[in-house]
Design a protein around this motif. Structure first.
Motif, PDB file in Angstrom:
ATOM      1  N   GLY A  14      74.867   2.735 -30.136  1.00 17.69           N
ATOM      2  CA  GLY A  14      74.627   3.506 -30.532  1.00 17.69           C
ATOM      3  C   GLY A  14      74.313   3.598 -32.057  1.00 17.69           C
ATOM      4  N   ASP A  15      74.507   2.218 -32.996  1.00 20.54           N
ATOM      5  CA  ASP A  15      73.306   1.713 -34.029  1.00 20.54           C
ATOM      6  C   ASP A  15      72.446   2.238 -33.984  1.00 20.54           C
ATOM      7  OD1 ASP A  15      76.050  -0.741 -35.424  1.00 20.54           O
ATOM      8  OD2 ASP A  15      76.167   1.922 -35.003  1.00 20.54           O
ATOM      9  N   SER A  16      71.641   1.339 -35.238  1.00 12.33           N
ATOM     10  CA  SER A  16      69.966   1.585 -35.312  1.00 12.33           C
ATOM     11  C   SER A  16      70.013   0.299 -36.734  1.00 12.33           C
ATOM     12  CB  SER A  16      69.714   2.575 -36.441  1.00 12.33           C
ATOM     13  OG  SER A  16      69.812   4.514 -35.477  1.00 12.33           O
ATOM     14  N   LEU A  17      68.516  -0.110 -35.596  1.00 19.95           N
ATOM     15  CA  LEU A  17      67.946  -0.621 -36.317  1.00 19.95           C
ATOM     16  C   LEU A  17      66.393  -1.271 -37.120  1.00 19.95           C
ATOM     17  CD1 LEU A  17      69.130  -4.076 -34.918  1.00 19.95           C
ATOM     18  CD2 LEU A  17      69.744  -3.907 -37.247  1.00 19.95           C
ATOM     19  N   ARG A  18      65.489  -1.052 -37.542  1.00 23.21           N
ATOM     20  CA  ARG A  18      64.347  -1.167 -38.121  1.00 23.21           C
ATOM     21  C   ARG A  18      63.764  -2.682 -38.358  1.00 23.21           C
ATOM     22  NH1 ARG A  18      60.612   1.486 -42.620  1.00 23.21           N
ATOM     23  NH2 ARG A  18      61.374  -0.381 -44.057  1.00 23.21           N
ATOM     24  N   LEU A  19      62.660  -3.112 -37.073  1.00 25.38           N
ATOM     25  CA  LEU A  19      62.173  -4.009 -37.329  1.00 25.38           C
ATOM     26  C   LEU A  19      60.852  -3.881 -38.633  1.00 25.38           C
ATOM     27  CD1 LEU A  19      62.625  -5.337 -33.379  1.00 25.38           C
ATOM     28  CD2 LEU A  19      64.038  -5.879 -35.509  1.00 25.38           C
ATOM     29  N   SER A  20      60.890  -4.950 -38.667  1.00 23.71           N
ATOM     30  CA  SER A  20      58.834  -4.996 -39.093  1.00 23.71           C
ATOM     31  C   SER A  20      58.218  -6.198 -38.944  1.00 23.71           C
ATOM     32  CB  SER A  20      60.023  -5.556 -40.995  1.00 23.71           C
ATOM     33  OG  SER A  20      60.289  -3.731 -41.334  1.00 23.71           O
ATOM     34  N   CYS A  21      57.097  -5.842 -38.681  1.00 26.67           N
ATOM     35  CA  CYS A  21      56.272  -7.129 -38.923  1.00 26.67           C
ATOM     36  C   CYS A  21      55.358  -7.425 -39.451  1.00 26.67           C
ATOM     37  CB  CYS A  21      55.718  -6.775 -37.343  1.00 26.67           C
ATOM     38  SG  CYS A  21      54.642  -8.241 -36.220  1.00 26.67           S
ATOM     39  N   VAL A  63      62.749   2.579 -23.754  1.00 27.88           N
ATOM     40  CA  VAL A  63      62.474   3.539 -24.834  1.00 27.88           C
ATOM     41  C   VAL A  63      61.984   4.544 -25.771  1.00 27.88           C
ATOM     42  CG1 VAL A  63      62.430   1.197 -25.368  1.00 27.88           C
ATOM     43  CG2 VAL A  63      60.707   1.709 -25.971  1.00 27.88           C
ATOM     44  N   LYS A  64      61.113   5.806 -25.342  1.00 28.18           N
ATOM     45  CA  LYS A  64      60.996   6.610 -25.041  1.00 28.18           C
ATOM     46  C   LYS A  64      62.341   7.582 -25.742  1.00 28.18           C
ATOM     47  CE  LYS A  64      56.687   7.674 -22.350  1.00 28.18           C
ATOM     48  NZ  LYS A  64      56.266   7.691 -20.834  1.00 28.18           N
ATOM     49  N   GLY A  65      62.420   8.501 -26.758  1.00 31.93           N
ATOM     50  CA  GLY A  65      63.176   9.448 -26.926  1.00 31.93           C
ATOM     51  C   GLY A  65      64.053   8.527 -28.079  1.00 31.93           C
ATOM     52  N   ARG A  66      63.832   6.793 -27.867  1.00 34.72           N
ATOM     53  CA  ARG A  66      65.084   6.412 -28.918  1.00 34.72           C
ATOM     54  C   ARG A  66      64.728   5.532 -29.771  1.00 34.72           C
ATOM     55  NH1 ARG A  66      68.693   2.183 -26.555  1.00 34.72           N
ATOM     56  NH2 ARG A  66      67.197   2.011 -25.141  1.00 34.72           N
ATOM     57  N   PHE A  67      63.313   4.352 -30.018  1.00 37.89           N
ATOM     58  CA  PHE A  67      62.958   4.148 -30.983  1.00 37.89           C
ATOM     59  C   PHE A  67      61.580   4.504 -30.971  1.00 37.89           C
ATOM     60  CE2 PHE A  67      63.804  -0.722 -28.711  1.00 37.89           C
ATOM     61  CZ  PHE A  67      65.204  -0.241 -28.523  1.00 37.89           C
ATOM     62  N   THR A  68      60.945   4.029 -32.120  1.00 37.93           N
ATOM     63  CA  THR A  68      59.437   4.485 -32.944  1.00 37.93           C
ATOM     64  C   THR A  68      59.019   4.144 -33.362  1.00 37.93           C
ATOM     65  OG1 THR A  68      60.716   6.634 -33.116  1.00 37.93           O
ATOM     66  CG2 THR A  68      58.899   6.066 -34.111  1.00 37.93           C
ATOM     67  N   THR A  77      51.493  -3.542 -42.044  1.00 40.69           N
ATOM     68  CA  THR A  77      52.885  -3.152 -41.412  1.00 40.69           C
ATOM     69  C   THR A  77      53.090  -2.707 -39.759  1.00 40.69           C
ATOM     70  OG1 THR A  77      53.828  -4.537 -43.188  1.00 40.69           O
ATOM     71  CG2 THR A  77      55.273  -3.508 -42.476  1.00 40.69           C
ATOM     72  N   VAL A  78      54.002  -2.989 -39.776  1.00 39.89           N
ATOM     73  CA  VAL A  78      54.523  -2.214 -38.714  1.00 39.89           C
ATOM     74  C   VAL A  78      56.049  -2.556 -38.378  1.00 39.89           C
ATOM     75  CG1 VAL A  78      53.708  -4.277 -36.175  1.00 39.89           C
ATOM     76  CG2 VAL A  78      53.642  -1.464 -35.735  1.00 39.89           C
ATOM     77  N   TYR A  79      56.233  -1.391 -37.896  1.00 38.02           N
ATOM     78  CA  TYR A  79      57.927  -1.200 -37.815  1.00 38.02           C
ATOM     79  C   TYR A  79      58.347  -0.787 -36.450  1.00 38.02           C
ATOM     80  CZ  TYR A  79      57.150  -1.123 -42.585  1.00 38.02           C
ATOM     81  OH  TYR A  79      56.948  -1.219 -44.447  1.00 38.02           O
ATOM     82  N   LEU A  80      59.432  -1.128 -36.181  1.00 33.91           N
ATOM     83  CA  LEU A  80      60.287  -0.523 -34.808  1.00 33.91           C
ATOM     84  C   LEU A  80      61.165   0.186 -34.866  1.00 33.91           C
ATOM     85  CD1 LEU A  80      59.446   0.127 -32.104  1.00 33.91           C
ATOM     86  CD2 LEU A  80      60.960  -1.639 -31.890  1.00 33.91           C
ATOM     87  N   GLN A  81      61.374   1.185 -35.377  1.00 33.43           N
ATOM     88  CA  GLN A  81      62.545   2.407 -35.725  1.00 33.43           C
ATOM     89  C   GLN A  81      63.966   1.981 -34.203  1.00 33.43           C
ATOM     90  OE1 GLN A  81      64.596   2.742 -39.173  1.00 33.43           O
ATOM     91  NE2 GLN A  81      66.844   3.716 -37.461  1.00 33.43           N
ATOM     92  N   MET A  82      64.984   2.343 -33.846  1.00 42.21           N
ATOM     93  CA  MET A  82      65.505   0.958 -33.294  1.00 42.21           C
ATOM     94  C   MET A  82      66.944   2.426 -33.008  1.00 42.21           C
ATOM     95  SD  MET A  82      64.954  -2.530 -31.239  1.00 42.21           S
ATOM     96  CE  MET A  82      65.714  -2.845 -32.924  1.00 42.21           C
ATOM     97  N   ASN A  83      67.377   3.613 -32.128  1.00 44.52           N
ATOM     98  CA  ASN A  83      68.321   4.445 -32.333  1.00 44.52           C
ATOM     99  C   ASN A  83      68.637   4.424 -31.140  1.00 44.52           C
ATOM    100  OD1 ASN A  83      67.480   5.066 -35.499  1.00 44.52           O
ATOM    101  ND2 ASN A  83      66.354   6.742 -34.655  1.00 44.52           N
TER     102      ASN A  83
END
Length: 124
Positions: A14-21, A63-68, A77-83
């Motif tokens: 249920g938590d979120s994380l944001r990945l960066s590259c 991941v549709k609807g959860r990750f952006t 830089t590319v990001y992946l917001q994971m909710n």
């Protein structure tokens, strides 16, 4: 060319994380960048991708609807917001760059430069 991924960690469901590259040098020009997920014992799978100039996005169904996925052209830089993370999202996440301009961007084989991977662990 170097891709430096960061942002992984251990979280609860249920938590979120944001990945960066971040891709370097800044003069490196890519057609698209993608995020791949490799769960234990499974093959690496493309879960999200973005065309660099147009911003057109691709998401794998799980991941549709959860990750952006998003990008910052100024910093390459590319990001992946994971909710709403789930235990099944536990995996090593890799970023990758596609320089096949005009080609596809939703296949693993489209990507030729890879980051080092960052581990995401989601506990229930």
């Amino acid at each position: 060319v170097q891709l430096q991924a960061s942002g992984g960690g251990s979280v609860q469901a249920g938590d979120s994380l944001r990945l960066s590259c971040a891709a370097s040098p800044l003069t490196f020009s890519m057609y698209a960048m993608g995020w791949f997920q490799q769960a234990p014992g499974k093959e690496r799978e493309l879960i999200a991708a973005i065309k660099w100039r147009s911003g057109t996005k691709f998401y794998e169904d799980s991941v549709k609807g959860r990750f952006t996925i998003s990008r910052d052209g100024a910093t390459n830089t590319v990001y992946l917001q994971m909710n709403a993370l789930k235990p099944e999202d536990t995996a090593v996440y890799y970023c990758a760059a596609n320089i096949n301009f005009g080609g596809t961007y939703y296949n693993t084989g489209d990507y030729s430069y890879w980051g080092q991977g960052t581990l995401v662990t989601v506990s229930s």
